[in-house]
Structure formats: structure tokens, C-alpha cells
Design a protein around this motif. Structure first.
Motif, PDB file in Angstrom:
ATOM      1  N   GLN A  19      13.574 -26.105  29.695  1.00 24.99           N
ATOM      2  CA  GLN A  19      12.951 -25.106  30.267  1.00 24.99           C
ATOM      3  C   GLN A  19      13.597 -23.643  29.826  1.00 24.99           C
ATOM      4  OE1 GLN A  19      11.945 -25.530  34.573  1.00 24.99           O
ATOM      5  NE2 GLN A  19      10.137 -24.315  34.208  1.00 24.99           N
ATOM      6  N   PRO A  36      12.943 -19.610  30.102  1.00 24.00           N
ATOM      7  CA  PRO A  36      12.437 -18.665  31.098  1.00 24.00           C
ATOM      8  C   PRO A  36      11.259 -18.260  30.921  1.00 24.00           C
ATOM      9  CG  PRO A  36      14.662 -17.817  30.596  1.00 24.00           C
ATOM     10  CD  PRO A  36      14.337 -18.945  29.447  1.00 24.00           C
ATOM     11  N   GLY A  37      10.291 -18.216  32.160  1.00 23.98           N
ATOM     12  CA  GLY A  37       8.840 -18.184  32.001  1.00 23.98           C
ATOM     13  C   GLY A  37       8.029 -19.065  31.206  1.00 23.98           C
ATOM     14  N   LYS A  38       8.667 -20.153  30.997  1.00 19.51           N
ATOM     15  CA  LYS A  38       7.870 -21.196  30.487  1.00 19.51           C
ATOM     16  C   LYS A  38       7.514 -22.693  31.036  1.00 19.51           C
ATOM     17  CE  LYS A  38       8.396 -19.523  25.566  1.00 19.51           C
ATOM     18  NZ  LYS A  38       8.615 -19.866  24.066  1.00 19.51           N
ATOM     19  N   GLU A  39       7.019 -23.352  30.741  1.00 17.98           N
ATOM     20  CA  GLU A  39       6.879 -24.716  31.369  1.00 17.98           C
ATOM     21  C   GLU A  39       7.877 -25.707  30.630  1.00 17.98           C
ATOM     22  OE1 GLU A  39       2.178 -24.988  32.512  1.00 17.98           O
ATOM     23  OE2 GLU A  39       3.052 -26.613  31.253  1.00 17.98           O
TER      24      GLU A  39
END
Length: 123
Positions: free
Chosen positions: A39, A41-44
């Protein structure tokens, strides 16, 4: 109590390699299907690799196929992720996961999770 502990993350230049390890305790390791996810940052959370109980069924997404290799050592209660030809887009926290029988190995519906290890790939 099942525990998963990852190690092996770090900072590496693009094109370099790292090997992640995940040690499992608290239950017979060979009873678990194992997965690696990441994962950024800011992503699934994204599926990276999965390996079945005896290591004869392995799955990868296209994004890492040919570069990453998942293996397991049931005698050492450990699953590994060897990552070659790393790219900046591989930068993420990497998590190992364990489940006696995940519904879909590439989904994140695993029962047990580690705390993660950070991989940072510089360009």
C-alpha cells in the motif's frame, strides 16, 4: 495468537533488489495460504503475490510478474518475497498476510496481517 513479522524493507535505487521475509508464529505455518500486499500513500492496498500451503500454486499480478518471486520455507515458518528490477512505483509499505483458506488468494480477505515493512525505491 497468530503473529506475522515482516523484515527486509529499506531504501534501494531503481533496478536494485530486496528480499522481504515474514515469520509466522502461533499456529502451524503449513496450514496457511500466504500472501504479500502493498500500500502506497493515498492508494488502495494492492495484491503482490500469493502462495499456497505447499508452494506449488503461486499467483502474481502483471505489475510484478517476472520481477518478484514468492517462496516459503515451512520448516522455518517463513515466507519470502524476492524483488528484482525494482521501480519507483514499487515504493510502498509491504504486508504479509495469512489465512487457512482465503476465498480468493489475490483479494485482501486474509485473516491475519503483519505490521508491514517499508520499501522505498529511488529513481
Amino acid at each position: 495468537q497468530v503473529q506475522l513479522v515482516e523484515s527486509g524493507g529499506g531504501l534501494v535505487q531503481a533496478g536494485g533488489s530486496l528480499r522481504l521475509s515474514c515469520v509466522v508464529s502461533g499456529r502451524t505455518f503449513s496450514s496457511f495460504y500466504m500472501g504479500w500486499f502493498r500500500q502506497a500513500p493515498g492508494k488502495e492496498r494492492e495484491f503482490v503475490a500469493a502462495i499456497n500451503w505447499i508452494g506449488n500454486r503461486i499467483n502474481y499480478p502483471d505489475s510484478v510478474k517476472g520481477r518478484f518471486t514468492i517462496t516459503r520455507d515451512n520448516a522455518e515458518n517463513t515466507v519470502f518475497l524476492k524483488m528484482n528490477s525494482l521501480k519507483p512505483e514499487d515504493t510502498a509499505a509491504y504486508y504479509c498476510a495469512a489465512d487457512p483458506m482465503p476465498p480468493i488468494p489475490s483479494s485482501d480477505e486474509y485473516e491475519y496481517w503483519g505490521q508491514g515493512t517499508q520499501v522505498t525505491v529511488s529513481s
